[in-house]
Design a protein around this motif. Structure first.
Motif, PDB file in Angstrom:
ATOM      1  N   LYS A   3       0.855  -1.192   0.000  1.00 58.64           N
ATOM      2  CA  LYS A   3       0.000   0.000   0.000  1.00 58.64           C
ATOM      3  C   LYS A   3       0.891   1.241   0.000  1.00 58.64           C
ATOM      4  N   PHE A   4       0.407   2.277  -0.668  1.00 55.46           N
ATOM      5  CA  PHE A   4       1.201   3.498  -0.812  1.00 55.46           C
ATOM      6  C   PHE A   4       0.353   4.745  -0.591  1.00 55.46           C
ATOM      7  N   MET A   5       1.017   5.783  -0.045  1.00 54.00           N
ATOM      8  CA  MET A   5       0.420   7.122  -0.026  1.00 54.00           C
ATOM      9  C   MET A   5       1.323   8.009  -0.861  1.00 54.00           C
ATOM     10  N   ASP A   6       0.734   8.744  -1.794  1.00 51.99           N
ATOM     11  CA  ASP A   6       1.543   9.729  -2.490  1.00 51.99           C
ATOM     12  C   ASP A   6       0.946  11.112  -2.302  1.00 51.99           C
ATOM     13  N   HIS A  23      -8.338  11.653 -11.110  1.00 48.79           N
ATOM     14  CA  HIS A  23      -8.425  10.301 -10.543  1.00 48.79           C
ATOM     15  C   HIS A  23      -8.884   9.304 -11.618  1.00 48.79           C
ATOM     16  N   ASP A  24      -9.857   9.710 -12.430  1.00 53.40           N
ATOM     17  CA  ASP A  24     -10.334   8.834 -13.506  1.00 53.40           C
ATOM     18  C   ASP A  24      -9.236   8.537 -14.517  1.00 53.40           C
ATOM     19  N   ALA A  25      -8.345   9.518 -14.737  1.00 52.83           N
ATOM     20  CA  ALA A  25      -7.229   9.305 -15.672  1.00 52.83           C
ATOM     21  C   ALA A  25      -6.285   8.224 -15.133  1.00 52.83           C
ATOM     22  N   ASP A  26      -6.118   8.190 -13.804  1.00 56.56           N
ATOM     23  CA  ASP A  26      -5.335   7.105 -13.193  1.00 56.56           C
ATOM     24  C   ASP A  26      -6.052   5.764 -13.352  1.00 56.56           C
ATOM     25  N   ARG A  39      -8.308   5.937  -3.249  1.00 58.04           N
ATOM     26  CA  ARG A  39      -8.954   7.172  -2.832  1.00 58.04           C
ATOM     27  C   ARG A  39      -7.997   8.338  -3.012  1.00 58.04           C
ATOM     28  N   ALA A  40      -8.572   9.525  -3.206  1.00 60.39           N
ATOM     29  CA  ALA A  40      -7.748  10.740  -3.265  1.00 60.39           C
ATOM     30  C   ALA A  40      -8.458  11.828  -2.482  1.00 60.39           C
ATOM     31  N   TRP A  41      -7.675  12.597  -1.727  1.00 55.95           N
ATOM     32  CA  TRP A  41      -8.197  13.693  -0.913  1.00 55.95           C
ATOM     33  C   TRP A  41      -7.484  14.975  -1.317  1.00 55.95           C
ATOM     34  N   VAL A  49      -2.724  17.179  -2.636  1.00 52.88           N
ATOM     35  CA  VAL A  49      -3.527  15.991  -2.890  1.00 52.88           C
ATOM     36  C   VAL A  49      -2.802  14.788  -2.288  1.00 52.88           C
ATOM     37  N   PHE A  50      -3.566  13.934  -1.598  1.00 50.76           N
ATOM     38  CA  PHE A  50      -3.058  12.682  -1.047  1.00 50.76           C
ATOM     39  C   PHE A  50      -3.805  11.545  -1.747  1.00 50.76           C
ATOM     40  N   CYS A  51      -3.054  10.589  -2.287  1.00 46.17           N
ATOM     41  CA  CYS A  51      -3.666   9.431  -2.936  1.00 46.17           C
ATOM     42  C   CYS A  51      -3.249   8.159  -2.215  1.00 46.17           C
ATOM     43  N   LEU A  52      -4.226   7.314  -1.918  1.00 42.07           N
ATOM     44  CA  LEU A  52      -3.971   6.018  -1.309  1.00 42.07           C
ATOM     45  C   LEU A  52      -4.101   4.966  -2.400  1.00 42.07           C
ATOM     46  N   ALA A  53      -3.080   4.131  -2.544  1.00 37.78           N
ATOM     47  CA  ALA A  53      -3.059   3.161  -3.636  1.00 37.78           C
ATOM     48  C   ALA A  53      -2.483   1.839  -3.175  1.00 37.78           C
ATOM     49  N   THR A  54      -2.792   0.784  -3.932  1.00 37.81           N
ATOM     50  CA  THR A  54      -2.082  -0.476  -3.794  1.00 37.81           C
ATOM     51  C   THR A  54      -1.381  -0.753  -5.113  1.00 37.81           C
ATOM     52  N   GLY A  55      -0.308  -1.517  -5.047  1.00 41.05           N
ATOM     53  CA  GLY A  55       0.410  -1.837  -6.274  1.00 41.05           C
ATOM     54  C   GLY A  55       1.656  -2.632  -5.959  1.00 41.05           C
TER      55      GLY A  55
END
Lengths: 82, 82
Positions: A3-6, A23-26, A39-41, A49-55
């Motif tokens: 999991k990542f936060m960017d 977000h849709d482009a991602d 999610r993005a805040w 902007v903070f994005c929570l992702a898995t990868g």
């Protein structure tokens, strides 16, 4: 899956619709790298902007964001969560 | 209730147990300010912690973190979420 936060800077004055478009482009290309942006805040005053992702890796997250038009070097692997 | 993300630096090498202790210190006093810390994520290599909270103001979030022993000036109000 890790999991990542960017974190993105410079999004001052961005609207909800613009954040959704970004977000849709991602989401449109994330499968190419087995990434998922959960999610993005946005703080439109500070421009953060903070994005929570898995990868599979930090680099995979960075590549999707770069291809989607909003690159950031600030990606953090979240190995602990409470 | 407004939502906030705050960021802490310098948590290099912090363990899951230490993060839980820090989070519990927030939870123990958060009601004093009508704040609630929902979640915290740690990157122990970079030493970054991200906390997601709700509360009446940025200053209220900052006061709870300060009293719990881990002050940060980096608190962002998240008015948009996708």
């Amino acid at each position: 899956m890790p999991k990542f936060m960017d974190v993105h800077d410079g999004f001052v004055g961005v609207t909800a619709e613009q954040l959704k478009d970004a977000h849709d482009a991602d989401l449109a290309i994330e499968r190419d790298e087995e990434v998922h942006f959960e999610r993005a805040w946005l703080d439109p005053v500070a421009g953060k902007v903070f994005c929570l992702a898995t990868g599979p890796s930090k680099e995979a997250v960075m590549r999707i964001h770069a291809r989607a038009g909003h690159p950031t070097p600030d990606v953090f692997e979240l190995t602990v969560e409470v």
